[in-house]
Design a protein around this motif. Structure first.
Motif, mmCIF file in Angstrom:
data_model
loop_
_atom_site.group_PDB
_atom_site.id
_atom_site.type_symbol
_atom_site.label_atom_id
_atom_site.label_comp_id
_atom_site.label_asym_id
_atom_site.label_seq_id
_atom_site.Cartn_x
_atom_site.Cartn_y
_atom_site.Cartn_z
ATOM 1 N N ALA A 130 7.279 -4.986 5.015
ATOM 2 C CA ALA A 130 8.427 -4.936 5.033
ATOM 3 C C ALA A 130 9.106 -5.995 5.654
ATOM 4 C CB ALA A 130 8.913 -3.540 5.491
ATOM 5 N N ILE A 133 12.513 -7.010 7.942
ATOM 6 C CA ILE A 133 14.019 -6.368 8.051
ATOM 7 C C ILE A 133 14.528 -7.934 8.758
ATOM 8 C CG2 ILE A 133 15.498 -4.740 8.962
ATOM 9 C CD1 ILE A 133 13.356 -3.642 7.350
ATOM 10 N N ALA A 187 17.258 -5.793 4.545
ATOM 11 C CA ALA A 187 15.823 -5.166 4.434
ATOM 12 C C ALA A 187 15.152 -5.305 3.298
ATOM 13 C CB ALA A 187 16.290 -3.505 4.699
ATOM 14 N N MET A 188 14.033 -6.139 3.291
ATOM 15 C CA MET A 188 13.138 -6.342 2.177
ATOM 16 C C MET A 188 11.702 -5.693 2.171
ATOM 17 S SD MET A 188 14.214 -10.332 2.019
ATOM 18 C CE MET A 188 14.675 -10.206 4.024
ATOM 19 N N THR A 189 11.514 -5.343 1.018
ATOM 20 C CA THR A 189 9.979 -4.877 0.916
ATOM 21 C C THR A 189 9.330 -5.674 -0.276
ATOM 22 O OG1 THR A 189 10.368 -3.208 -0.618
ATOM 23 C CG2 THR A 189 10.327 -2.484 1.490
ATOM 24 N N THR A 223 12.091 -4.863 -3.080
ATOM 25 C CA THR A 223 13.405 -4.615 -3.078
ATOM 26 C C THR A 223 14.130 -5.234 -1.873
ATOM 27 O OG1 THR A 223 12.974 -2.826 -1.667
ATOM 28 C CG2 THR A 223 12.745 -2.103 -3.694
ATOM 29 N N GLU A 241 18.243 -5.053 0.121
ATOM 30 C CA GLU A 241 19.604 -4.362 0.389
ATOM 31 C C GLU A 241 20.006 -4.650 1.737
ATOM 32 O OE1 GLU A 241 17.857 -0.093 0.144
ATOM 33 O OE2 GLU A 241 19.715 0.069 1.209
ATOM 34 N N ILE A 242 21.439 -4.888 1.982
ATOM 35 C CA ILE A 242 21.999 -5.172 3.040
ATOM 36 C C ILE A 242 22.960 -4.057 3.372
ATOM 37 C CG2 ILE A 242 23.806 -6.989 4.002
ATOM 38 C CD1 ILE A 242 22.921 -8.822 1.782
ATOM 39 N N GLY A 243 22.834 -3.978 4.829
ATOM 40 C CA GLY A 243 23.825 -2.787 5.431
ATOM 41 C C GLY A 243 23.342 -2.406 6.700
ATOM 42 N N ALA A 264 30.538 0.050 1.553
ATOM 43 C CA ALA A 264 29.516 0.588 1.501
ATOM 44 C C ALA A 264 28.235 0.240 2.322
ATOM 45 C CB ALA A 264 28.856 0.597 0.098
ATOM 46 N N ARG A 265 28.385 -1.048 2.800
ATOM 47 C CA ARG A 265 27.220 -1.438 3.619
ATOM 48 C C ARG A 265 27.555 -1.056 5.176
ATOM 49 N NH1 ARG A 265 27.170 -7.925 1.992
ATOM 50 N NH2 ARG A 265 25.855 -7.749 0.025
ATOM 51 N N SER A 266 28.952 -0.856 5.395
ATOM 52 C CA SER A 266 29.142 -0.180 6.861
ATOM 53 C C SER A 266 29.617 1.319 6.794
ATOM 54 C CB SER A 266 30.172 -0.993 7.411
ATOM 55 O OG SER A 266 31.546 -1.087 6.509
ATOM 56 N N GLN A 319 25.206 4.912 4.740
ATOM 57 C CA GLN A 319 24.284 3.904 5.281
ATOM 58 C C GLN A 319 23.087 5.005 5.739
ATOM 59 O OE1 GLN A 319 23.392 0.733 5.342
ATOM 60 N NE2 GLN A 319 25.152 0.510 3.851
ATOM 61 N N ARG A 364 21.003 5.577 2.916
ATOM 62 C CA ARG A 364 20.083 4.200 2.786
ATOM 63 C C ARG A 364 19.007 4.099 3.828
ATOM 64 N NH1 ARG A 364 19.885 3.918 -1.525
ATOM 65 N NH2 ARG A 364 18.472 2.144 -1.536
ATOM 66 N N PHE A 373 15.317 3.693 2.573
ATOM 67 C CA PHE A 373 14.652 2.639 2.577
ATOM 68 C C PHE A 373 13.332 3.016 3.511
ATOM 69 C CE2 PHE A 373 13.275 -1.146 4.974
ATOM 70 C CZ PHE A 373 13.363 -2.010 4.314
ATOM 71 N N ARG A 413 10.756 4.088 1.213
ATOM 72 C CA ARG A 413 10.330 3.466 0.497
ATOM 73 C C ARG A 413 9.487 2.444 1.079
ATOM 74 N NH1 ARG A 413 14.483 -0.665 -0.548
ATOM 75 N NH2 ARG A 413 15.577 0.969 -1.570
ATOM 76 N N MET A 414 9.606 2.369 2.415
ATOM 77 C CA MET A 414 8.631 1.308 3.174
ATOM 78 C C MET A 414 7.309 2.144 3.393
ATOM 79 S SD MET A 414 9.927 -0.569 6.632
ATOM 80 C CE MET A 414 10.216 0.494 7.753
ATOM 81 N N MET A 471 5.122 2.347 0.229
ATOM 82 C CA MET A 471 4.551 0.899 0.167
ATOM 83 C C MET A 471 3.463 0.560 0.972
ATOM 84 S SD MET A 471 6.104 -2.817 0.630
ATOM 85 C CE MET A 471 5.893 -2.279 2.446
#
Lengths: 485, 48
Positions: A412, A414, A428-430, A452, A454-456, B21-23, B28, B31, B35, B38-39, B42
Protein backbone atom coordinates in the motif's frame (compact mmCIF):
# COMPACT_ATOMS: atom_id res chain seq x y z
CA UNK A 1 23.73 -19.94 22.24
CA UNK A 2 23.64 -17.96 19.01
CA UNK A 3 24.50 -14.38 18.19
CA UNK A 4 22.65 -12.50 15.47
CA UNK A 5 24.12 -9.19 14.33
CA UNK A 6 21.92 -6.77 12.40
CA UNK A 7 23.53 -3.91 10.50
CA UNK A 8 21.08 -1.02 10.31
CA UNK A 9 18.09 0.06 12.39
CA UNK A 10 15.77 1.36 9.71
CA UNK A 11 12.41 -0.19 8.90
CA UNK A 12 13.78 -3.59 7.84
CA UNK A 13 16.60 -3.95 10.39
CA UNK A 14 14.55 -2.72 13.33
CA UNK A 15 11.63 -4.99 12.38
CA UNK A 16 14.00 -7.96 12.13
CA UNK A 17 15.54 -7.16 15.54
CA UNK A 18 12.18 -6.95 17.31
CA UNK A 19 10.85 -10.17 15.74
CA UNK A 20 14.08 -12.06 16.46
CA UNK A 21 14.11 -11.03 20.09
CA UNK A 22 10.48 -12.05 20.43
CA UNK A 23 11.08 -15.45 18.82
CA UNK A 24 14.39 -16.45 20.40
CA UNK A 25 14.74 -17.92 23.88
CA UNK A 26 16.82 -16.20 26.55
CA UNK A 27 20.55 -16.56 26.10
CA UNK A 28 20.61 -15.87 22.37
CA UNK A 29 22.04 -12.48 21.53
CA UNK A 30 20.57 -9.94 19.14
CA UNK A 31 22.94 -7.06 18.41
CA UNK A 32 21.92 -4.05 16.33
CA UNK A 33 24.65 -1.87 14.84
CA UNK A 34 23.52 1.50 13.55
CA UNK A 35 25.40 4.79 13.20
CA UNK A 36 22.22 6.68 14.11
CA UNK A 37 20.94 6.98 17.68
CA UNK A 38 17.37 7.61 16.52
CA UNK A 39 14.73 5.73 14.56
CA UNK A 40 13.01 7.80 11.87
CA UNK A 41 9.61 7.17 10.29
CA UNK A 42 10.86 8.47 6.95
CA UNK A 43 7.47 8.60 5.15
CA UNK A 44 6.46 11.48 7.44
CA UNK A 45 9.60 13.53 6.69
CA UNK A 46 7.66 15.26 3.93
CA UNK A 47 5.46 16.80 6.63
CA UNK A 48 8.55 18.00 8.50
CA UNK A 49 9.67 19.51 5.19
CA UNK A 50 6.60 21.76 5.04
CA UNK A 51 6.54 22.58 8.76
CA UNK A 52 3.52 20.41 9.60
CA UNK A 53 5.51 18.15 11.92
CA UNK A 54 8.68 18.47 13.97
CA UNK A 55 11.67 16.13 14.03
CA UNK A 56 10.55 14.90 17.45
CA UNK A 57 7.26 13.72 15.94
CA UNK A 58 8.96 11.50 13.35
CA UNK A 59 11.92 10.18 15.37
CA UNK A 60 12.60 8.57 18.75
CA UNK A 61 15.77 7.32 20.49
CA UNK A 62 16.48 3.65 19.85
CA UNK A 63 18.52 2.92 22.96
CA UNK A 64 15.66 2.91 25.52
CA UNK A 65 13.57 0.62 23.28
CA UNK A 66 16.42 -1.83 22.83
CA UNK A 67 17.27 -1.72 26.54
CA UNK A 68 13.65 -2.59 27.39
CA UNK A 69 13.57 -5.44 24.86
CA UNK A 70 16.97 -6.86 25.81
CA UNK A 71 18.57 -6.06 22.45
CA UNK A 72 22.24 -5.02 22.47
CA UNK A 73 22.59 -1.71 20.61
CA UNK A 74 25.91 -0.46 19.28
CA UNK A 75 25.83 3.04 17.84
CA UNK A 76 28.49 2.39 15.25
CA UNK A 77 29.16 2.22 11.54
CA UNK A 78 29.85 -1.17 9.98
CA UNK A 79 32.85 -0.94 7.65
CA UNK A 80 33.68 -4.53 6.72
CA UNK A 81 32.16 -8.01 6.69
CA UNK A 82 34.36 -11.08 7.11
CA UNK A 83 31.91 -13.88 6.30
CA UNK A 84 34.55 -16.60 6.64
CA UNK A 85 35.97 -15.22 9.86
CA UNK A 86 39.64 -14.31 10.21
CA UNK A 87 42.85 -15.82 11.55
CA UNK A 88 41.52 -15.70 15.12
CA UNK A 89 37.85 -16.59 14.65
CA UNK A 90 36.14 -19.46 12.83
CA UNK A 91 32.80 -17.70 12.68
CA UNK A 92 32.02 -14.69 10.54
CA UNK A 93 32.65 -11.23 11.88
CA UNK A 94 31.97 -7.62 11.12
CA UNK A 95 34.24 -4.63 11.73
CA UNK A 96 32.55 -1.59 13.26
CA UNK A 97 33.65 1.94 14.14
CA UNK A 98 31.71 3.64 16.92
CA UNK A 99 29.81 6.85 16.24
CA UNK A 100 28.51 6.80 19.83
CA UNK A 101 29.90 10.04 21.35
CA UNK A 102 31.13 8.11 24.41
CA UNK A 103 33.22 5.70 22.26
CA UNK A 104 33.75 7.86 19.17
CA UNK A 105 36.17 6.36 16.67
CA UNK A 106 36.72 3.16 18.69
CA UNK A 107 37.00 0.07 16.47
CA UNK A 108 35.67 -3.40 17.27
CA UNK A 109 35.29 -6.74 15.52
CA UNK A 110 31.99 -8.49 16.33
CA UNK A 111 31.66 -12.18 15.59
CA UNK A 112 28.29 -13.55 14.54
CA UNK A 113 26.42 -16.76 13.87
CA UNK A 114 23.96 -14.94 11.60
CA UNK A 115 24.30 -11.54 10.00
CA UNK A 116 21.55 -9.37 8.49
CA UNK A 117 22.67 -6.53 6.26
CA UNK A 118 19.93 -3.90 6.54
CA UNK A 119 22.12 -0.86 6.13
CA UNK A 120 19.69 0.93 3.83
CA UNK A 121 21.01 3.27 1.18
CA UNK A 122 23.93 5.59 1.02
CA UNK A 123 22.42 8.91 -0.08
CA UNK A 124 24.62 9.39 -3.13
CA UNK A 125 24.45 13.18 -3.54
CA UNK A 126 27.98 13.01 -4.97
CA UNK A 127 26.62 11.35 -8.15
CA UNK A 128 25.40 14.76 -9.35
CA UNK A 129 27.67 17.79 -8.92
CA UNK A 130 26.01 20.43 -6.74
CA UNK A 131 23.22 18.13 -5.55
CA UNK A 132 22.17 18.07 -1.90
CA UNK A 133 22.17 20.18 1.27
CA UNK A 134 25.97 20.54 1.09
CA UNK A 135 25.56 21.78 -2.48
CA UNK A 136 22.83 23.84 -4.06
CA UNK A 137 19.62 21.86 -3.48
CA UNK A 138 17.59 20.57 -0.56
CA UNK A 139 16.47 17.14 0.62
CA UNK A 140 13.85 15.48 2.86
CA UNK A 141 15.68 12.14 3.12
CA UNK A 142 16.47 12.61 6.80
CA UNK A 143 14.54 14.49 9.47
CA UNK A 144 17.44 16.96 9.76
CA UNK A 145 17.40 17.59 6.01
CA UNK A 146 13.63 18.05 6.15
CA UNK A 147 13.96 20.64 8.94
CA UNK A 148 16.45 22.64 6.85
CA UNK A 149 14.15 22.37 3.85
CA UNK A 150 11.18 23.58 5.89
CA UNK A 151 13.13 26.69 6.94
CA UNK A 152 14.06 27.37 3.29
CA UNK A 153 10.41 26.94 2.30
CA UNK A 154 9.35 29.47 4.96
CA UNK A 155 11.77 32.00 3.43
CA UNK A 156 10.23 31.40 0.00
CA UNK A 157 6.74 31.93 1.42
CA UNK A 158 7.91 35.20 3.00
CA UNK A 159 9.22 36.35 -0.38
CA UNK A 160 5.96 35.37 -2.07
CA UNK A 161 4.07 37.37 0.54
CA UNK A 162 6.20 40.36 -0.44
CA UNK A 163 4.87 39.93 -3.97
CA UNK A 164 7.94 38.28 -5.52
CA UNK A 165 7.51 35.47 -8.07
CA UNK A 166 9.27 32.23 -7.18
CA UNK A 167 9.94 28.90 -8.88
CA UNK A 168 9.88 25.81 -6.71
CA UNK A 169 11.32 22.63 -8.22
CA UNK A 170 10.74 19.26 -6.61
CA UNK A 171 11.85 15.93 -7.98
CA UNK A 172 14.81 13.64 -8.38
CA UNK A 173 18.42 14.68 -8.85
CA UNK A 174 19.71 11.91 -11.10
CA UNK A 175 18.52 9.70 -13.96
CA UNK A 176 18.69 6.54 -11.84
CA UNK A 177 16.89 7.75 -8.72
CA UNK A 178 14.16 5.84 -6.95
CA UNK A 179 11.45 7.06 -4.50
CA UNK A 180 9.59 9.15 -7.10
CA UNK A 181 6.55 8.65 -4.84
CA UNK A 182 8.21 10.72 -2.11
CA UNK A 183 9.05 13.50 -4.58
CA UNK A 184 5.43 13.39 -5.81
CA UNK A 185 4.17 13.67 -2.22
CA UNK A 186 6.43 16.57 -1.39
CA UNK A 187 5.42 18.38 -4.60
CA UNK A 188 1.74 18.30 -3.70
CA UNK A 189 2.34 19.07 -0.03
CA UNK A 190 4.26 22.16 -1.10
CA UNK A 191 1.46 23.10 -3.50
CA UNK A 192 -1.12 22.57 -0.73
CA UNK A 193 0.87 24.69 1.75
CA UNK A 194 1.22 27.50 -0.78
CA UNK A 195 -2.58 27.50 -1.13
CA UNK A 196 -3.11 27.33 2.64
CA UNK A 197 -0.73 30.27 3.16
CA UNK A 198 -2.45 32.28 0.42
CA UNK A 199 0.57 32.65 -1.90
CA UNK A 200 -0.08 30.04 -4.62
CA UNK A 201 -0.68 32.55 -7.43
CA UNK A 202 2.89 33.84 -7.53
CA UNK A 203 4.52 30.42 -7.29
CA UNK A 204 5.48 28.19 -10.21
CA UNK A 205 5.64 24.58 -8.97
CA UNK A 206 7.61 22.20 -11.19
CA UNK A 207 7.99 18.42 -10.79
CA UNK A 208 11.27 17.21 -12.32
CA UNK A 209 11.50 13.46 -12.75
CA UNK A 210 13.30 10.58 -14.43
CA UNK A 211 9.99 8.76 -15.00
CA UNK A 212 9.00 8.14 -18.62
CA UNK A 213 5.39 8.96 -17.78
CA UNK A 214 3.75 10.51 -14.76
CA UNK A 215 2.42 7.81 -12.44
CA UNK A 216 5.29 5.41 -13.15
CA UNK A 217 6.60 5.69 -9.55
CA UNK A 218 9.44 3.28 -10.38
CA UNK A 219 7.04 0.35 -10.62
CA UNK A 220 6.25 0.72 -14.31
CA UNK A 221 2.94 2.45 -13.50
CA UNK A 222 -0.26 0.69 -12.50
CA UNK A 223 -3.58 -0.23 -14.08
CA UNK A 224 -6.81 0.15 -12.15
CA UNK A 225 -10.34 -1.06 -12.83
CA UNK A 226 -12.59 1.96 -12.26
CA UNK A 227 -16.17 2.63 -13.31
CA UNK A 228 -16.17 -0.23 -15.77
CA UNK A 229 -12.90 0.78 -17.44
CA UNK A 230 -9.24 -0.14 -17.02
CA UNK A 231 -7.48 3.16 -16.38
CA UNK A 232 -3.83 3.90 -15.76
CA UNK A 233 -1.91 5.62 -13.00
CA UNK A 234 -0.59 7.88 -15.80
CA UNK A 235 -4.01 9.32 -16.57
CA UNK A 236 -4.87 9.52 -12.90
CA UNK A 237 -1.64 11.36 -12.00
CA UNK A 238 -1.81 13.71 -14.98
CA UNK A 239 -5.31 14.65 -13.90
CA UNK A 240 -3.99 15.68 -10.47
CA UNK A 241 -1.20 17.74 -12.08
CA UNK A 242 -3.76 19.51 -14.25
CA UNK A 243 -6.14 20.11 -11.39
CA UNK A 244 -3.42 21.51 -9.11
CA UNK A 245 -1.62 23.41 -11.91
CA UNK A 246 1.76 21.76 -11.36
CA UNK A 247 4.15 21.65 -14.32
CA UNK A 248 6.18 18.53 -15.04
CA UNK A 249 9.48 17.82 -16.76
CA UNK A 250 9.74 14.11 -17.53
CA UNK A 251 12.47 11.69 -18.62
CA UNK A 252 15.18 13.91 -17.15
CA UNK A 253 18.64 13.23 -15.77
CA UNK A 254 20.01 16.10 -13.69
CA UNK A 255 23.61 16.67 -14.79
CA UNK A 256 24.51 19.32 -12.23
CA UNK A 257 22.94 21.82 -9.88
CA UNK A 258 24.44 25.29 -9.84
CA UNK A 259 23.22 28.02 -7.48
CA UNK A 260 19.73 28.78 -8.80
CA UNK A 261 20.04 26.68 -11.99
CA UNK A 262 19.48 23.00 -12.71
CA UNK A 263 21.15 21.55 -15.81
CA UNK A 264 19.44 18.43 -17.14
CA UNK A 265 19.40 16.09 -20.11
CA UNK A 266 16.28 14.35 -21.43
CA UNK A 267 15.84 10.95 -22.97
CA UNK A 268 15.92 12.27 -26.54
CA UNK A 269 19.33 13.81 -25.85
CA UNK A 270 18.14 17.41 -25.58
CA UNK A 271 19.66 19.49 -22.82
CA UNK A 272 17.89 22.11 -20.79
CA UNK A 273 18.25 24.43 -17.84
CA UNK A 274 15.72 25.31 -15.20
CA UNK A 275 16.10 28.37 -12.98
CA UNK A 276 14.86 27.89 -9.44
CA UNK A 277 14.47 29.66 -6.13
CA UNK A 278 13.80 26.48 -4.15
CA UNK A 279 14.80 22.97 -5.23
CA UNK A 280 14.19 19.76 -3.30
CA UNK A 281 15.81 16.99 -5.32
CA UNK A 282 16.16 13.45 -4.00
CA UNK A 283 19.54 11.77 -4.49
CA UNK A 284 20.18 8.39 -6.13
CA UNK A 285 20.92 5.53 -3.76
CA UNK A 286 23.84 3.15 -3.61
CA UNK A 287 24.86 0.52 -1.11
CA UNK A 288 26.58 1.48 2.13
CA UNK A 289 30.37 1.72 2.04
CA UNK A 290 30.98 -1.82 3.23
CA UNK A 291 33.93 -3.98 2.23
CA UNK A 292 34.11 -7.77 2.41
CA UNK A 293 37.18 -9.92 3.08
CA UNK A 294 37.78 -13.66 3.00
CA UNK A 295 39.58 -15.64 5.69
CA UNK A 296 42.98 -14.69 4.24
CA UNK A 297 42.08 -11.00 4.20
CA UNK A 298 41.61 -10.84 0.42
CA UNK A 299 39.01 -8.32 -0.77
CA UNK A 300 35.90 -10.23 -1.91
CA UNK A 301 33.60 -7.19 -2.09
CA UNK A 302 32.96 -7.87 -5.80
CA UNK A 303 31.61 -11.33 -4.99
CA UNK A 304 29.39 -10.26 -2.13
CA UNK A 305 28.09 -6.99 -3.50
CA UNK A 306 26.70 -5.85 -6.86
CA UNK A 307 28.53 -2.93 -8.55
CA UNK A 308 26.01 -0.51 -6.98
CA UNK A 309 27.11 -1.68 -3.51
CA UNK A 310 23.98 -3.65 -2.67
CA UNK A 311 24.23 -7.22 -1.32
CA UNK A 312 23.71 -10.05 -3.81
CA UNK A 313 21.03 -12.45 -2.59
CA UNK A 314 18.97 -15.28 -4.09
CA UNK A 315 17.96 -13.32 -7.21
CA UNK A 316 18.68 -14.07 -10.86
CA UNK A 317 21.26 -11.44 -11.75
CA UNK A 318 21.85 -12.64 -15.32
CA UNK A 319 21.63 -9.67 -17.71
CA UNK A 320 18.60 -10.03 -19.99
CA UNK A 321 16.37 -7.75 -22.03
CA UNK A 322 13.21 -6.21 -20.53
CA UNK A 323 10.98 -8.62 -22.49
CA UNK A 324 12.60 -11.60 -20.74
CA UNK A 325 12.26 -10.30 -17.19
CA UNK A 326 10.13 -12.57 -15.03
CA UNK A 327 8.74 -12.56 -11.51
CA UNK A 328 11.09 -15.46 -10.71
CA UNK A 329 14.11 -13.16 -11.14
CA UNK A 330 13.27 -11.57 -7.79
CA UNK A 331 14.66 -12.96 -4.53
CA UNK A 332 12.41 -14.61 -1.97
CA UNK A 333 14.62 -15.64 0.97
CA UNK A 334 17.15 -12.76 0.84
CA UNK A 335 19.93 -15.22 1.69
CA UNK A 336 23.38 -14.47 0.32
CA UNK A 337 24.36 -16.98 -2.37
CA UNK A 338 27.78 -17.80 -0.98
CA UNK A 339 27.08 -17.64 2.76
CA UNK A 340 24.00 -19.29 4.23
CA UNK A 341 24.16 -17.27 7.47
CA UNK A 342 24.18 -13.89 5.71
CA UNK A 343 21.03 -12.06 4.57
CA UNK A 344 20.33 -8.72 2.86
CA UNK A 345 16.99 -6.96 3.37
CA UNK A 346 15.27 -3.66 2.68
CA UNK A 347 17.13 -1.32 0.37
CA UNK A 348 20.38 -3.17 1.14
CA UNK A 349 19.63 -6.17 -1.11
CA UNK A 350 20.57 -5.91 -4.78
CA UNK A 351 17.49 -6.06 -7.01
CA UNK A 352 18.00 -8.17 -10.15
CA UNK A 353 16.89 -5.31 -12.40
CA UNK A 354 14.51 -2.33 -12.36
CA UNK A 355 10.72 -2.75 -12.54
CA UNK A 356 10.16 0.15 -14.97
CA UNK A 357 11.37 -0.39 -18.53
CA UNK A 358 15.05 0.69 -18.75
CA UNK A 359 15.83 3.53 -21.12
CA UNK A 360 18.86 5.62 -22.04
CA UNK A 361 19.74 8.66 -24.14
CA UNK A 362 21.41 8.33 -27.57
CA UNK A 363 24.70 8.93 -25.71
CA UNK A 364 23.96 6.13 -23.25
CA UNK A 365 22.92 8.11 -20.16
CA UNK A 366 20.52 5.89 -18.23
CA UNK A 367 17.26 7.66 -17.41
CA UNK A 368 15.16 5.08 -15.67
CA UNK A 369 13.81 4.80 -12.12
CA UNK A 370 15.45 2.25 -9.83
CA UNK A 371 12.98 -0.12 -8.15
CA UNK A 372 11.52 1.06 -4.83
CA UNK A 373 11.80 -1.39 -1.92
CA UNK A 374 11.07 0.82 1.04
CA UNK A 375 8.26 0.81 3.60
CA UNK A 376 5.93 -2.15 3.55
CA UNK A 377 8.16 -4.61 1.62
CA UNK A 378 11.16 -3.66 3.80
CA UNK A 379 9.22 -4.50 6.95
CA UNK A 380 7.99 -7.80 5.52
CA UNK A 381 11.54 -8.79 4.53
CA UNK A 382 12.69 -8.00 8.08
CA UNK A 383 10.01 -10.23 9.54
CA UNK A 384 10.52 -13.23 7.25
CA UNK A 385 14.30 -13.19 7.59
CA UNK A 386 13.93 -12.95 11.38
CA UNK A 387 11.70 -16.05 11.31
CA UNK A 388 14.11 -17.88 8.98
CA UNK A 389 17.03 -17.23 11.32
CA UNK A 390 15.03 -18.08 14.46
CA UNK A 391 13.96 -21.40 12.84
CA UNK A 392 17.54 -22.24 11.93
CA UNK A 393 18.77 -21.46 15.43
CA UNK A 394 16.03 -23.55 17.04
CA UNK A 395 15.70 -26.40 14.55
CA UNK A 396 19.06 -26.54 12.82
CA UNK A 397 20.46 -25.74 9.39
CA UNK A 398 17.87 -27.77 7.50
CA UNK A 399 14.92 -25.65 8.63
CA UNK A 400 13.31 -24.24 5.49
CA UNK A 401 13.65 -20.52 4.92
CA UNK A 402 10.59 -18.27 4.92
CA UNK A 403 9.83 -16.52 1.65
CA UNK A 404 8.52 -13.10 0.66
CA UNK A 405 9.24 -12.19 -2.93
CA UNK A 406 8.24 -8.73 -4.11
CA UNK A 407 6.67 -10.58 -7.02
CA UNK A 408 4.15 -12.20 -4.67
CA UNK A 409 3.84 -9.44 -2.10
CA UNK A 410 1.41 -6.55 -2.16
CA UNK A 411 2.02 -3.02 -0.99
CA UNK A 412 0.00 0.00 0.00
CA UNK A 413 1.32 3.42 -0.86
CA UNK A 414 -0.34 6.48 0.57
CA UNK A 415 0.99 9.52 -1.23
CA UNK A 416 0.10 12.60 0.75
CA UNK A 417 -1.02 15.55 -1.35
CA UNK A 418 -1.60 17.96 1.52
CA UNK A 419 -1.93 17.77 5.31
CA UNK A 420 -4.90 18.80 7.47
CA UNK A 421 -7.67 16.86 9.25
CA UNK A 422 -10.37 18.67 7.23
CA UNK A 423 -8.44 20.01 4.24
CA UNK A 424 -5.88 17.26 3.70
CA UNK A 425 -5.83 14.89 0.78
CA UNK A 426 -3.81 11.93 -0.41
CA UNK A 427 -3.62 9.39 -3.19
CA UNK A 428 -4.13 5.95 -1.70
CA UNK A 429 -2.83 3.11 -3.83
CA UNK A 430 -2.62 -0.61 -3.32
CA UNK A 431 -0.80 -2.86 -5.73
CA UNK A 432 -0.58 -6.59 -5.89
CA UNK A 433 2.03 -7.78 -6.57
CA UNK A 434 4.69 -5.08 -6.42
CA UNK A 435 6.72 -6.68 -9.21
CA UNK A 436 4.41 -7.45 -12.15
CA UNK A 437 3.79 -11.13 -12.72
CA UNK A 438 2.55 -11.55 -16.30
CA UNK A 439 2.20 -15.31 -15.88
CA UNK A 440 -0.42 -14.91 -13.16
CA UNK A 441 -1.92 -11.63 -14.42
CA UNK A 442 -1.44 -11.50 -18.21
CA UNK A 443 -3.46 -8.31 -18.67
CA UNK A 444 -1.32 -5.84 -16.73
CA UNK A 445 1.00 -7.96 -14.60
CA UNK A 446 -1.01 -7.17 -11.48
CA UNK A 447 -4.38 -8.08 -10.03
CA UNK A 448 -6.94 -5.55 -11.23
CA UNK A 449 -9.01 -6.34 -8.14
CA UNK A 450 -6.24 -5.67 -5.65
CA UNK A 451 -4.50 -2.85 -7.52
CA UNK A 452 -6.47 0.27 -6.73
CA UNK A 453 -6.16 3.99 -6.43
CA UNK A 454 -8.29 6.75 -5.02
CA UNK A 455 -7.83 10.36 -3.95
CA UNK A 456 -9.46 12.01 -0.99
CA UNK A 457 -9.44 13.18 2.59
CA UNK A 458 -9.91 9.61 3.86
CA UNK A 459 -6.58 8.65 2.29
CA UNK A 460 -4.91 11.45 4.27
CA UNK A 461 -6.41 10.03 7.45
CA UNK A 462 -4.99 6.63 6.50
CA UNK A 463 -1.53 8.16 6.03
CA UNK A 464 -1.84 9.78 9.46
CA UNK A 465 -3.09 6.53 11.01
CA UNK A 466 -0.10 4.66 9.56
CA UNK A 467 2.23 7.32 10.98
CA UNK A 468 0.97 6.70 14.54
CA UNK A 469 0.60 2.92 14.13
CA UNK A 470 4.13 2.40 12.83
CA UNK A 471 5.67 4.65 15.48
CA UNK A 472 3.76 2.62 18.10
CA UNK A 473 4.99 -0.61 16.54
CA UNK A 474 8.59 0.61 16.24
CA UNK A 475 8.56 1.61 19.90
CA UNK A 476 7.62 -2.01 20.65
CA UNK A 477 4.63 -1.00 22.74
CA UNK A 478 2.28 -3.75 24.00
CA UNK A 479 0.90 -5.83 21.13
CA UNK A 480 3.27 -4.22 18.57
CA UNK A 481 3.57 -7.52 16.71
CA UNK A 482 -0.16 -7.55 15.95
CA UNK A 483 0.31 -4.56 13.63
CA UNK A 484 1.20 -5.98 10.22
CA UNK A 485 4.27 -4.73 8.41
CA UNK B 1 4.10 22.80 -25.69
CA UNK B 2 6.27 19.78 -24.79
CA UNK B 3 5.03 16.21 -24.44
CA UNK B 4 4.46 16.39 -20.69
CA UNK B 5 2.61 19.69 -20.85
CA UNK B 6 0.33 18.57 -23.69
CA UNK B 7 -0.37 15.26 -21.97
CA UNK B 8 -1.26 17.02 -18.71
CA UNK B 9 -3.41 19.54 -20.58
CA UNK B 10 -5.36 16.66 -22.13
CA UNK B 11 -5.92 14.83 -18.82
CA UNK B 12 -9.49 14.65 -17.50
CA UNK B 13 -10.40 17.11 -14.77
CA UNK B 14 -12.49 15.94 -11.83
CA UNK B 15 -16.07 17.18 -11.84
CA UNK B 16 -17.42 19.35 -9.02
CA UNK B 17 -19.23 16.27 -7.74
CA UNK B 18 -15.97 14.31 -7.58
CA UNK B 19 -14.18 17.16 -5.82
CA UNK B 20 -17.04 17.41 -3.29
CA UNK B 21 -16.89 13.67 -2.69
CA UNK B 22 -13.13 13.83 -2.07
CA UNK B 23 -13.65 16.20 0.86
CA UNK B 24 -17.10 15.12 2.08
CA UNK B 25 -16.76 13.95 5.68
CA UNK B 26 -19.44 11.20 5.69
CA UNK B 27 -18.31 9.83 2.33
CA UNK B 28 -14.64 9.96 3.25
CA UNK B 29 -15.29 8.13 6.53
CA UNK B 30 -16.74 5.31 4.43
CA UNK B 31 -13.79 5.43 2.01
CA UNK B 32 -11.36 5.43 4.95
CA UNK B 33 -12.94 2.25 6.32
CA UNK B 34 -13.15 0.64 2.86
CA UNK B 35 -9.53 1.41 2.01
CA UNK B 36 -8.24 0.08 5.31
CA UNK B 37 -10.20 -3.15 4.90
CA UNK B 38 -8.80 -3.49 1.38
CA UNK B 39 -5.30 -2.86 2.66
CA UNK B 40 -5.68 -5.52 5.37
CA UNK B 41 -7.07 -8.01 2.85
CA UNK B 42 -4.10 -7.41 0.60
CA UNK B 43 -1.66 -7.73 3.51
CA UNK B 44 -3.22 -11.08 4.47
CA UNK B 45 -3.16 -12.32 0.91
CA UNK B 46 0.29 -11.19 -0.11
CA UNK B 47 2.39 -11.44 3.04
CA UNK B 48 3.54 -14.88 4.07
Amino acid sequence: MARVVILGAGISGHTAALHLKRRLKRGHEVIVVSPNANWNWIPSNIWVGVGRMTTDQVTFPLRPVYRRKGIDFRQALAVAIRPEGDGDHESGSVDIVYTDPTRLGEEERLTYDFLINATGPKLNFAATPGLGPDGNSLSVCTAKHAEQTSAAFDSIVDALKRGERKTLVIGVGHGTCTCEGAAFEYTFNIEHELCERGVRELADVVYLTNEYDLGDFGVGGMSFAQNGFVTSSKMWTESLFRERKVRAILRAHVERVEPGVIHYEQLDGTKGTLAFDFAMLLPPFRGADLKAYDRQGEDISDQLFAPNGFLRVDADYAAKPFEEWTAEDWPSTYQSVGYSNLFGIGIAFAPPHPISRPRSTPDGTVISPAPPRTGMPSGVMGRVVAHSIADRIERGETAPLHKASMASMGAACIASAGAGMRTGTAAAMTMYPIVPNFTRFPESGRSLKETTGEIGLGAHWTKLLLHYLFLYKAKARPGWFLIPE
Amino acid sequence: MDDAASSIAAAPLPTRKTLRARSSLPYQVMRFVAFNIRMLRMVRKGHH
